[in-house]
Design an enzyme around this catalytic site. Sequence first.
Site, short mmCIF file in Angstrom:
data_model
loop_
_atom_site.label_atom_id
_atom_site.label_comp_id
_atom_site.label_asym_id
_atom_site.label_seq_id
_atom_site.Cartn_x
_atom_site.Cartn_y
_atom_site.Cartn_z
N ALA A 68 40.15 41.59 36.54
CA ALA A 68 40.62 42.52 37.56
C ALA A 68 39.51 43.49 37.94
O ALA A 68 38.58 43.71 37.17
CB ALA A 68 41.84 43.29 37.07
N ASP A 69 39.65 44.05 39.12
CA ASP A 69 38.77 45.12 39.57
C ASP A 69 39.60 46.04 40.45
O ASP A 69 40.39 45.57 41.26
CB ASP A 69 37.58 44.58 40.35
#
Length: 186
Positions: A68-69
């Site tokens: 994720a970011d």
Amino acid sequence: MAHIILASSSPRRQELLTQLGLDFEIYSPDVDEAVQEGEAVEHYVERLARAKAQVVLAQFPDAIVIAADTSLSFAGKIIGKPESKQHAFEIWSALSGQWHDVYSGLCVATSAQMLSTAVRTQVEFQQLSHAEMEKYWATGEPIGKAGAYAIQGIAAQYIPQIRGSYSNVVGLPLYETAQLLERVKA
């Protein structure tokens, strides 16, 4: 059960993923996080999540990788982590009394398939006085946080309301993570 790897050293993401009752390992990949010219925030975070997953899959091809970011968007600009106290104050001055968007790019991948999405949550930030900014900066919490705040921490007192996923603002949208995990296992 397949070997699951969280492609992040973020304690917040680790805590969130634990809420899904999963056993997982941590491997924090090194990827270039530069924003491409004209890149929209939702494309940026999803591209980074996919890049992180690819790096980890290259090391662990038999794993299920969750990457994720998270970034903020305000007035058409991507707002990352503060580079200094002055930068944090500039971010808070812009966000004060306004709504902004928090986007998380999410990728769940195996060597056979890569599923990804971008999740948006709208966040209202109260008008902050200079004294409140000084006090919040002194806590150390804003350092290393997208938008220079942590909704799950002290900054919760500055956020009257959100529209969308709370866990997304923290850094890992849990509903979407569970949905992609089900699809990748099928």
